[in-house]
Design a protein around this motif. Sequence first.
Motif, PDB file in Angstrom:
ATOM      1  N   VAL A 133      31.230  51.270  46.240  1.00 14.82           N
ATOM      2  CA  VAL A 133      32.156  51.725  45.315  1.00 14.82           C
ATOM      3  C   VAL A 133      32.854  52.784  46.336  1.00 14.82           C
ATOM      4  O   VAL A 133      33.872  52.444  46.851  1.00 14.82           O
ATOM      5  CB  VAL A 133      31.581  52.595  44.324  1.00 14.82           C
ATOM      6  N   ASN A 134      32.145  53.956  46.750  1.00 14.67           N
ATOM      7  CA  ASN A 134      32.818  54.793  47.600  1.00 14.67           C
ATOM      8  C   ASN A 134      33.222  54.452  49.171  1.00 14.67           C
ATOM      9  O   ASN A 134      34.039  54.830  49.702  1.00 14.67           O
ATOM     10  CB  ASN A 134      31.797  56.083  47.832  1.00 14.67           C
ATOM     11  N   GLN A 135      32.717  53.087  49.522  1.00 15.30           N
ATOM     12  CA  GLN A 135      33.237  52.709  50.974  1.00 15.30           C
ATOM     13  C   GLN A 135      34.455  52.326  50.893  1.00 15.30           C
ATOM     14  O   GLN A 135      35.502  52.510  51.983  1.00 15.30           O
ATOM     15  CB  GLN A 135      32.219  51.462  51.092  1.00 15.30           C
ATOM     16  N   ASN A 136      35.003  52.050  49.653  1.00 14.84           N
ATOM     17  CA  ASN A 136      36.428  51.698  49.591  1.00 14.84           C
ATOM     18  C   ASN A 136      37.382  52.947  49.955  1.00 14.84           C
ATOM     19  O   ASN A 136      38.548  52.551  50.206  1.00 14.84           O
ATOM     20  CB  ASN A 136      36.984  51.112  48.226  1.00 14.84           C
ATOM     21  N   LYS A 137      36.894  53.999  49.776  1.00 11.58           N
ATOM     22  CA  LYS A 137      37.571  55.191  50.217  1.00 11.58           C
ATOM     23  C   LYS A 137      38.012  55.318  51.438  1.00 11.58           C
ATOM     24  O   LYS A 137      38.723  56.276  51.953  1.00 11.58           O
ATOM     25  CB  LYS A 137      37.012  56.296  49.319  1.00 11.58           C
TER      26      LYS A 137
ATOM     27  N   GLU B  58      34.130  43.602  40.856  1.00  9.49           N
ATOM     28  CA  GLU B  58      35.080  43.680  39.683  1.00  9.49           C
ATOM     29  C   GLU B  58      36.303  42.869  39.791  1.00  9.49           C
ATOM     30  O   GLU B  58      36.854  42.452  38.881  1.00  9.49           O
ATOM     31  CB  GLU B  58      35.139  45.164  39.184  1.00  9.49           C
ATOM     32  N   GLY B  59      37.051  43.120  40.899  1.00  9.81           N
ATOM     33  CA  GLY B  59      38.178  42.637  40.971  1.00  9.81           C
ATOM     34  C   GLY B  59      38.205  41.122  41.154  1.00  9.81           C
ATOM     35  O   GLY B  59      39.165  40.354  40.559  1.00  9.81           O
TER      36      GLY B  59
ATOM     37  N   VAL C 249      38.902  35.175  38.444  1.00  9.76           N
ATOM     38  CA  VAL C 249      38.402  33.788  38.263  1.00  9.76           C
ATOM     39  C   VAL C 249      38.547  33.375  36.785  1.00  9.76           C
ATOM     40  O   VAL C 249      38.437  34.159  35.911  1.00  9.76           O
ATOM     41  CB  VAL C 249      37.184  33.682  38.987  1.00  9.76           C
ATOM     42  N   SER C 250      38.238  32.085  36.722  1.00 14.40           N
ATOM     43  CA  SER C 250      38.492  31.412  35.424  1.00 14.40           C
ATOM     44  C   SER C 250      37.102  31.881  34.723  1.00 14.40           C
ATOM     45  O   SER C 250      36.085  31.832  35.202  1.00 14.40           O
ATOM     46  CB  SER C 250      38.753  30.076  35.445  1.00 14.40           C
ATOM     47  N   ARG C 251      37.199  31.494  33.425  1.00 19.10           N
ATOM     48  CA  ARG C 251      36.066  31.636  32.564  1.00 19.10           C
ATOM     49  C   ARG C 251      34.699  30.724  32.852  1.00 19.10           C
ATOM     50  O   ARG C 251      33.664  30.962  32.819  1.00 19.10           O
ATOM     51  CB  ARG C 251      36.372  31.469  31.068  1.00 19.10           C
ATOM     52  N   GLU C 252      35.326  29.617  33.477  1.00 18.69           N
ATOM     53  CA  GLU C 252      34.268  28.703  33.740  1.00 18.69           C
ATOM     54  C   GLU C 252      33.712  28.898  35.322  1.00 18.69           C
ATOM     55  O   GLU C 252      32.551  28.338  35.583  1.00 18.69           O
ATOM     56  CB  GLU C 252      34.996  26.991  33.956  1.00 18.69           C
ATOM     57  N   THR C 253      34.310  29.586  35.948  1.00 18.57           N
ATOM     58  CA  THR C 253      33.880  29.979  37.399  1.00 18.57           C
ATOM     59  C   THR C 253      32.494  30.859  37.188  1.00 18.57           C
ATOM     60  O   THR C 253      32.385  31.947  36.622  1.00 18.57           O
ATOM     61  CB  THR C 253      34.803  30.715  38.281  1.00 18.57           C
ATOM     62  N   ARG C 254      31.439  30.495  38.100  1.00 17.01           N
ATOM     63  CA  ARG C 254      29.957  31.217  38.021  1.00 17.01           C
ATOM     64  C   ARG C 254      30.386  31.925  39.352  1.00 17.01           C
ATOM     65  O   ARG C 254      30.189  31.417  40.491  1.00 17.01           O
ATOM     66  CB  ARG C 254      29.166  30.472  38.131  1.00 17.01           C
ATOM     67  N   LEU C 255      30.277  33.371  39.417  1.00 18.81           N
ATOM     68  CA  LEU C 255      30.081  33.985  40.764  1.00 18.81           C
ATOM     69  C   LEU C 255      28.571  34.412  40.931  1.00 18.81           C
ATOM     70  O   LEU C 255      27.767  34.867  39.958  1.00 18.81           O
ATOM     71  CB  LEU C 255      30.826  35.592  40.545  1.00 18.81           C
TER      72      LEU C 255
ATOM     73  N   ALA D 165      40.833  48.445  45.609  1.00 20.01           N
ATOM     74  CA  ALA D 165      40.625  47.612  46.680  1.00 20.01           C
ATOM     75  C   ALA D 165      40.092  46.277  46.014  1.00 20.01           C
ATOM     76  O   ALA D 165      40.745  45.017  46.491  1.00 20.01           O
ATOM     77  CB  ALA D 165      39.228  48.073  47.328  1.00 20.01           C
ATOM     78  N   GLY D 166      39.431  46.227  44.829  1.00 17.90           N
ATOM     79  CA  GLY D 166      38.834  44.954  44.423  1.00 17.90           C
ATOM     80  C   GLY D 166      39.969  44.119  43.884  1.00 17.90           C
ATOM     81  O   GLY D 166      40.053  42.750  44.064  1.00 17.90           O
TER      82      GLY D 166
END
Length: 746
Positions: A419-423, A443-444, A449-455, A556-557
């Motif tokens: 989180v804070n690293q992005n600052k 989050e970004g 990605v599509s509903r079907e994509t698995r992260l 960032a995200g």
Amino acid sequence: MTRIVVTLSWVLVFTLFSTQIFGQTNNVYLRADSLLKWMTLKEKVGQLNQYNDDWDATGPVTVDPNKAEQVQNGEVGSLLNCVTVQRTRKWQSIAMQSRLKIPLLFGQDVIHGYKTTFPIPLGESCSWDLDAIGRSERVAATEASAAGVHWTFAPMVDITRDPRWGRVMEGSGEDPYLGSLIAAARVKGFQGEHLGETNALMACAKHFAAYGAAVGGRDYNSVDMSGRLLREVYLPPFKAAVDAGVATLMTSFNDINGVPSTGNKELLTQILRKEWGFTGFVVSDWGSVGEMVNHGNVASDYEAALSAINAGCDMDMESRCYRNHLEKLVMEGLVSSAAVDEAVRRILVKKFELGLFEDPYRFCNEERERKALNNPEHTAMAREMARKSIVLLKNENHLLPLSPTLKNIAVIGPMVMAVNQNKGFWDVNVPGVDSNLIVTWWEGISARVSRETRLHYALGCGFDGESRKGFGEALAIAQQADVVLFTMGERRDMSGEARSRSNIGIPGVQEELLELLLKTGKPVVVLISAGRPLVFNYTADHAPAILYTWWLGSEAGNAIADVLFGDYNPSAKLTMTFPRSVGQIPIYYSHFNTGRPAQNDSDRFYRSAYTDLSIHPKYEFGYGLSYTTFRYGNLEINRKQFQKGDVVVVKVTVSNTGSFDGEEIVQLYIRDLVGSISRPVSELKDFAKVSLKKGESKTITFNLDAAKLSFFDQNAKPVLEPGHFAVMVGASSADIRLQDRIELMK
Ligand code: NOJ
């Protein structure tokens, strides 16, 4: 009787500098002069004294238990690190209890955004987008000024050519031409229409001067430099800031040729005031007046105060040398009352310009603060700026952009959930506002990605440290994935003030994990977050796709997802040369040719480089890829022979020959082929960021005039010499696509 006289005097004071009278004439100089007449020497010295507020510190703090009492006595002109309406109001109300009720100025390091955080300045500079940079500073100013802040200690306009120096992250890179344009854009962005608007923030061009040339890239180090180099490379962005109306400048910590900047009369008075006509005020850096004792130029704080005030440093940040010694110096006749009056006048003028005498609380409005800090337009600007700052370094076989409908994506590395690293370094510690405002990479990407994509997520390893415990999990998810996104880089406290590093490789075991991920045979996209150019030869040579993301701020995200999935086609180009090794530093594109210029890596004698390294940098200034390709053609020059007053017009046609809409930063360089002193092999003199649809062509026009073709001679005097110049147009400082020659006639 005494009482009547005192009361009458007060009436007079207030009519002299109150709104009624001056609201009509509004001459801030007259008003400042009138006020000065009523001030005691102690009160005058008070205006030159700046303290740190106690809730945050950006330097070595001096414990001072009776600050409030000093403010109440009119012994303090400004506070730094004091934000929010609530807190600034509190301090201002104490200042309003002082005899003359002179309002305090509140200064803050609003370096890349206030609440809404933008990419670090070096990242933003890679957009080459002056308009967007100006707009991002407008957002920062709108938020900070709504939170009680009057003054930002930005922009940092130091030219930086040594990535070991931690503060490269705050600047705009190595080039004085681009750096000057960005300096002006930032000043205008911060200051808005004019000071006095409630959303205008006074800007502060820093660090005057040559701080970026600290020997060895070690922070605060000395600088030894010719007057010619100083004027040609390090001063132009300051001059540009002054021309753009910057309200203040900050001195630098370093000495130049043995003279600390804070006591450098040549710089602060001769060049800044007499030559450039600067009318604002100069603040020291934190403690730098007193630090002259450590430099060894003065024997005591007393002498330090003498040296700084006589050199032209108006305000003393945190060293207390003015507070403790200036009165005595005046009484002993070593400092003239006129010199003190002049410094005080410059500060008062800014307070009048800001409208603080009309209403010392005009930047203290809770309703405005609430609205400014919750503005979706600011978030949108942060996303725009962030995606414009991401540099595509490599993209083999068009691995990017990715399809958002891929079935399995492995997202690995220390930045994914951060989180804070992005600052990045230099975020403002806004009380009550926290990390929940930052869109993480996870989050970004998840949102895009599509509903079907698995992260699939795995940390894999930290930014640093030796732990390989997470390797197994990372490799396991990589095996299942269609593509692997691997984030690596620096922790946000590894670049910044006092963050110089002798080893600028990728820290820890990150490249080791990358090697294992690549061995899985899966396509791996590497995303590098950092505050400086790093050395990452293994990654550069083996990873098929690389995005250099810097530290991108609040959005960032989302920005990462925009670029990864092709909603935004990357357009940024590097503003600092990336070395192959630390030993290659300093390395920059605009170097001299030498008597034995290196042409290739195998020359034995013509090799003004290292035998164990290619003569080329890893990535050159101006480099950056796009998802599309561009063709350059039809170089036209209106007059190949020209006279001094002529403008040479250079035209070139650029076509988008690939299969994505995109933007190209078209760069124009010159080389002065023969000069009375050697001239660099290449100097950026113009550029255009052009947007082209697939298949579209546009003709771009550049101008070259005397100012762009002149240089500083041995005596640091500007000269324009007749003769031939190469004109080169290209996609980077090394990727020159078209060139010709022009001749300035005698
Ligand atoms: C020291 C830094 O050099 C300067 O850039 C900053 O503005 C001041 N501290 C105040 O925080």
